[in-house]
Design a protein around this motif. Structure first.
Motif, short mmCIF file in Angstrom:
data_model
loop_
_atom_site.label_atom_id
_atom_site.label_comp_id
_atom_site.label_asym_id
_atom_site.label_seq_id
_atom_site.Cartn_x
_atom_site.Cartn_y
_atom_site.Cartn_z
N GLY A 1 0.88 -1.46 0.31
CA GLY A 1 0.08 -0.10 0.25
C GLY A 1 0.69 1.44 -0.22
O GLY A 1 1.66 1.69 0.10
N ARG A 2 0.50 2.65 0.33
CA ARG A 2 0.95 3.65 0.04
C ARG A 2 1.17 4.19 1.55
O ARG A 2 0.78 3.94 2.66
CB ARG A 2 -0.13 4.66 -0.62
CG ARG A 2 0.30 4.34 -2.14
CD ARG A 2 -1.09 5.34 -2.84
NE ARG A 2 -1.25 6.75 -2.39
CZ ARG A 2 -1.82 7.21 -2.89
NH1 ARG A 2 -2.82 7.18 -3.36
NH2 ARG A 2 -1.92 8.57 -2.26
N GLY B 1 -1.04 -3.85 3.83
CA GLY B 1 -0.43 -3.24 4.96
C GLY B 1 -1.66 -1.95 5.62
O GLY B 1 -0.58 -1.88 6.66
N SER B 2 -2.43 -1.68 5.25
CA SER B 2 -3.43 -0.55 6.28
C SER B 2 -4.03 -1.41 7.91
O SER B 2 -4.39 -2.92 7.53
CB SER B 2 -3.87 0.07 5.60
OG SER B 2 -3.11 0.66 4.01
N LYS C 1 -9.81 5.96 11.26
CA LYS C 1 -8.86 6.55 11.18
C LYS C 1 -8.24 5.09 10.89
O LYS C 1 -7.87 4.25 11.38
CB LYS C 1 -8.78 6.11 13.23
CG LYS C 1 -7.12 6.99 13.36
CD LYS C 1 -6.96 7.59 14.60
CE LYS C 1 -7.63 8.11 15.35
NZ LYS C 1 -7.29 8.79 16.67
N VAL C 2 -6.88 5.60 10.10
CA VAL C 2 -5.78 3.66 9.20
C VAL C 2 -4.70 4.76 9.92
O VAL C 2 -3.64 5.64 9.17
CB VAL C 2 -6.55 3.90 7.95
CG1 VAL C 2 -5.56 2.98 7.57
CG2 VAL C 2 -7.95 4.42 7.93
N SER C 3 -4.19 3.56 10.10
CA SER C 3 -2.38 3.48 9.23
C SER C 3 -1.94 2.77 8.29
O SER C 3 -1.87 1.56 7.93
CB SER C 3 -2.40 2.84 10.60
OG SER C 3 -0.68 3.10 10.93
N PRO C 4 -1.35 3.89 7.51
CA PRO C 4 -1.07 3.03 5.93
C PRO C 4 0.44 2.24 6.33
O PRO C 4 0.63 2.31 7.67
CB PRO C 4 -0.41 4.52 5.22
CG PRO C 4 -1.60 5.91 6.52
CD PRO C 4 -1.26 5.13 7.42
N PRO C 5 0.95 1.86 5.45
CA PRO C 5 1.67 0.81 5.40
C PRO C 5 3.02 1.47 6.38
O PRO C 5 3.15 2.85 5.60
CB PRO C 5 2.14 -0.07 4.48
CG PRO C 5 0.90 1.01 3.64
CD PRO C 5 0.00 1.70 4.07
#
Length: 145
Positions: free
Chosen positions: A9-10, A83-84, A139-143
């Motif tokens: 992912g980004r 990966g998020s 609320k998301v944690s990107p890779p």
């Protein structure tokens, strides 16, 4: 052992506030039956036409968690992508989605916190009659790599 290359992912540094993702899904019987089979959810409101007809809904509705699943899959697959990790979510179901409806989801990045590696994503969904079905925030944690 050989490892397959995996799509990543980004990273947070490549995301921008205002960025949007549009997803369109049709609520088909096969998807409803798979959900009901996997979860053993036998709520008559989701599948029994005769029961739903005597409720205020008048017809079977799509389980809300199925709509939620489309949203979380969009995050896992596209924005930010593989990966998020979803840290938190709040979703209000404004109107029901019905069987065979086409639903348009819009996810939009509202805030980016690079220090915490967190993005706030707003989500809305409307049906083909332009009736809002849901609204929420994730609320998301990107890779990280």
């Amino acid at each position: 052992m050989l490892q397959k290359s995996r799509k990543q992912g980004r990273l947070i540094t490549t995301l921008t506030v205002g960025e949007k993702l549009h997803i369109t899904e049709k609520m088909d019987d096969k998807d409803l039956l798979i959900y009901l089979g996997l979860t053993n959810d036998n709520n008559p409101l989701f599948i029994q036409h005769d029961y739903a007809a005597i409720t205020s809904f008048k017809q079977p509705i799509v389980p809300q968690i199925m709509l939620n699943g489309i949203i979380t899959a969009a995050i896992s697959k596209h924005l930010p992508g593989p990966g998020s990790y979803i840290l938190e979510q709040t979703i209000k179901y404004v109107s029901p989605a019905y069987h065979y409806e086409t639903v348009d989801f819009v996810l939009e990045i509202e805030h980016i916190d690079e220090i915490k590696n967190e993005v706030l994503i707003a989500v809305t969904a409307i049906n083909s009659d332009k009736l809002q079905l849901l609204e929420g925030k994730l609320k998301v944690s990107p890779p990280l790599i």
